[in-house]
Motif scaffolding. Sequence first.
Motif, short mmCIF file in Angstrom:
data_model
loop_
_atom_site.label_atom_id
_atom_site.label_comp_id
_atom_site.label_asym_id
_atom_site.label_seq_id
_atom_site.Cartn_x
_atom_site.Cartn_y
_atom_site.Cartn_z
N GLY A 89 11.79 -33.85 -37.05
CA GLY A 89 12.98 -34.94 -37.50
C GLY A 89 12.61 -36.22 -36.77
O GLY A 89 11.99 -36.64 -35.68
N GLY A 90 13.56 -36.88 -37.24
CA GLY A 90 13.52 -38.13 -36.90
C GLY A 90 14.04 -38.99 -35.66
O GLY A 90 13.17 -38.95 -34.72
N SER A 91 14.49 -37.72 -34.83
CA SER A 91 15.05 -37.51 -33.76
C SER A 91 14.53 -37.10 -32.89
O SER A 91 14.66 -36.82 -31.61
CB SER A 91 16.91 -36.44 -33.57
OG SER A 91 16.10 -35.20 -33.71
N ASP A 92 12.43 -36.60 -32.76
CA ASP A 92 11.99 -35.98 -31.97
C ASP A 92 11.36 -36.95 -31.72
O ASP A 92 9.70 -36.58 -30.94
CB ASP A 92 11.62 -35.00 -32.72
CG ASP A 92 12.29 -33.28 -32.82
OD1 ASP A 92 12.14 -33.34 -34.42
OD2 ASP A 92 13.09 -32.95 -32.16
N PHE A 93 11.21 -38.04 -32.32
CA PHE A 93 10.03 -39.30 -31.66
C PHE A 93 10.32 -39.71 -30.36
O PHE A 93 11.04 -39.41 -29.57
CB PHE A 93 9.59 -40.24 -33.17
CG PHE A 93 9.62 -40.68 -34.01
CD1 PHE A 93 10.52 -40.19 -35.65
CD2 PHE A 93 7.89 -40.35 -34.42
CE1 PHE A 93 9.57 -39.58 -36.94
CE2 PHE A 93 7.15 -39.87 -35.64
CZ PHE A 93 8.29 -39.67 -36.60
N GLY A 94 9.70 -40.14 -29.79
CA GLY A 94 9.45 -40.73 -28.58
C GLY A 94 8.88 -40.41 -27.49
O GLY A 94 7.75 -39.63 -27.50
N ASP A 95 9.42 -40.17 -26.11
CA ASP A 95 8.20 -40.35 -24.55
C ASP A 95 7.78 -38.54 -24.85
O ASP A 95 9.27 -38.17 -24.17
CB ASP A 95 8.35 -40.38 -23.83
CG ASP A 95 7.68 -42.17 -24.50
OD1 ASP A 95 7.02 -42.20 -24.90
OD2 ASP A 95 8.39 -43.54 -23.96
N TYR A 96 7.37 -37.87 -24.98
CA TYR A 96 7.08 -36.53 -24.00
C TYR A 96 6.12 -36.05 -22.23
O TYR A 96 5.75 -36.83 -22.59
CB TYR A 96 6.96 -34.99 -24.57
CG TYR A 96 7.78 -35.48 -25.92
CD1 TYR A 96 7.95 -36.61 -26.77
CD2 TYR A 96 8.31 -33.75 -26.17
CE1 TYR A 96 8.52 -35.75 -28.44
CE2 TYR A 96 9.58 -33.83 -27.28
CZ TYR A 96 9.17 -34.82 -28.38
OH TYR A 96 10.23 -34.76 -29.18
N LEU A 97 7.24 -35.97 -21.48
CA LEU A 97 6.43 -35.69 -19.99
C LEU A 97 6.37 -34.05 -19.57
O LEU A 97 7.17 -33.40 -19.71
CB LEU A 97 7.44 -36.04 -19.38
CG LEU A 97 6.94 -35.83 -17.70
CD1 LEU A 97 5.87 -36.67 -16.91
CD2 LEU A 97 8.20 -36.08 -16.19
N CYS A 98 5.28 -34.25 -19.81
CA CYS A 98 4.98 -32.63 -19.07
C CYS A 98 4.77 -32.48 -17.16
O CYS A 98 3.79 -33.48 -17.24
CB CYS A 98 3.32 -32.64 -19.98
SG CYS A 98 2.48 -30.19 -19.17
N GLN A 99 4.78 -31.70 -16.91
CA GLN A 99 5.26 -31.72 -15.72
C GLN A 99 4.57 -29.76 -15.70
O GLN A 99 4.95 -28.72 -15.87
CB GLN A 99 6.34 -31.67 -14.73
CG GLN A 99 7.01 -32.90 -14.56
CD GLN A 99 7.61 -33.13 -13.79
OE1 GLN A 99 8.89 -31.89 -13.84
NE2 GLN A 99 8.45 -34.02 -13.49
#
Length: 536
Positions: A89-99
Amino acid sequence: MASARNNKFKLFVPPEREYQSRSEVTVSCHLSPEISAVAMEIRWFKGTDCVCLYKNRQVSEGRGYEGRVSLFTQELQRGNVSLQIRDFGGSDFGDYLCQVTNGDTTAECTVAIGIVAEESSNVGKVFTLRSDRKWKKADRLKMEESVLLIKKALPRVSVTSSGSLFKTAERFIPEVIENNSEIENYNLYRFLCPHAGQFQCRITNLVFEMEGKGEVLYKTDSWDPRFLDGLGQMQPAGPLYSIDCFEGSLSHLHLPHCEIQYDENQLAVAHFTGDNTEIIQSLKVTNTHVIISIQGLSLFGLLKKMIFYFSPMNAQVLFFYKEMMDKQKRKKLNIHLLPGNVPVKEVEAKQKGSTYFETSSTCQLIPGRRYRPLCEPFVSEPKVGKFERDYGPNYHPTFVVFLPAEEVTLSLLDEDDMEVWEPHQILLTTEKPGNPTKTSKFTIEAGAEFVDEHRKELIQRVSSVMEIVDCLHSKNMITAEMYSTIETATPSQKQMRILYGALDSGGTVVKAEFYKVLKKKECFLVDELEAGPSRA
């Protein structure tokens, strides 16, 4: 593959944009060198919120992401730590960090999810791309707090009687058995469970928690008004499902809900057996499902205590159209406003002779409120309609629009003329196979119609099933699980029935591709069926 004992590794993300559909988005990330991540700790953050945590071989989802995020656990052995996001959905756009942490070594990378706004060939598509974002110390403190919240919640995870812990449901496409008799018209779904675990149906979003291998048959049923006698304020909040399980143990059932504002005490499940009604309280309510423990099987339906009747809920706007047999050759467009947990395929089954137009249908509507479609210069019938919690069995359209054109731009307004569903372009094409005025090859719709029209003949007569399945699988049009199910089935007629379940779930595009491959593999059969009974 490199040894997992070597703690030195990095995270690799493809340097180019990866374009994807919005139904399921995969944020690609792999270990380099390719070593096993099975014994490592994996964290995925959206901003500073932990959305997925893998530790001690268990996958846990962050708050608000239950049932929507997962890892490819079977690929961890090969260093694949990619994140999959469903119902994007629209709220899922953005930056994702994987550790990823192994012993005292931690590697991380950031991936951005955006939408194409300029490139003409990819406008509106979702893409993933490595990001150079630098995370501040304050951000990392919030991340650790988010991880702690998930770890504190781990003891509340459901455990089967065998002691096994299951968090991430495997998604499957069931075999669809259509009943188109004059007396009753419904879809029966069949799932062959390969092993213990949680399994989510892609059509209904039901989740079955199985304790072992087995077979599940299920379908939607009608909410008989007599079922609701004596239930007071409790009213249906989802479809009524008839469920049977053979040769296996179904221990827990997760029924999808579409509530936005709710209290766990408001949602319950009704279990009907004969004349008896049992109200089952939920073990847990997530943002998407109500989870119950079950002892016997029969009819199950989600209920809600209608105290806050005017609160918004997740809904959907569906379109079906067909060409009218009048002089103007107008198109009849049926517009349905329905709760978000109504399976599209169930509505489609009631629209025989009409074509489903697939578009981004999700929105938020309030039951009992009035809405109107804006499709100038055309006018809908009626002009204003009420949105109700309609759970069948008939699924009558909320609005009907008669169009002399093959396309229309349509949006949805509420009582205050506020836009609740943004303008969408609806294309109504009716090209048919065998039309002598057409000189081009079969269109996508025409190929799909051939597959539907000759279902019985193809099930009985197609012999090169696995060759066709190989082609579809290579183009990611059927899942690995479906491929394996078809491969182990015998005889070919059974393989074709299972394959048709995948074709029905995949829709027009998948059916058209099946037709294209069929023309190559079974050209004489296709020619015979296209020629019709007049061929000598």
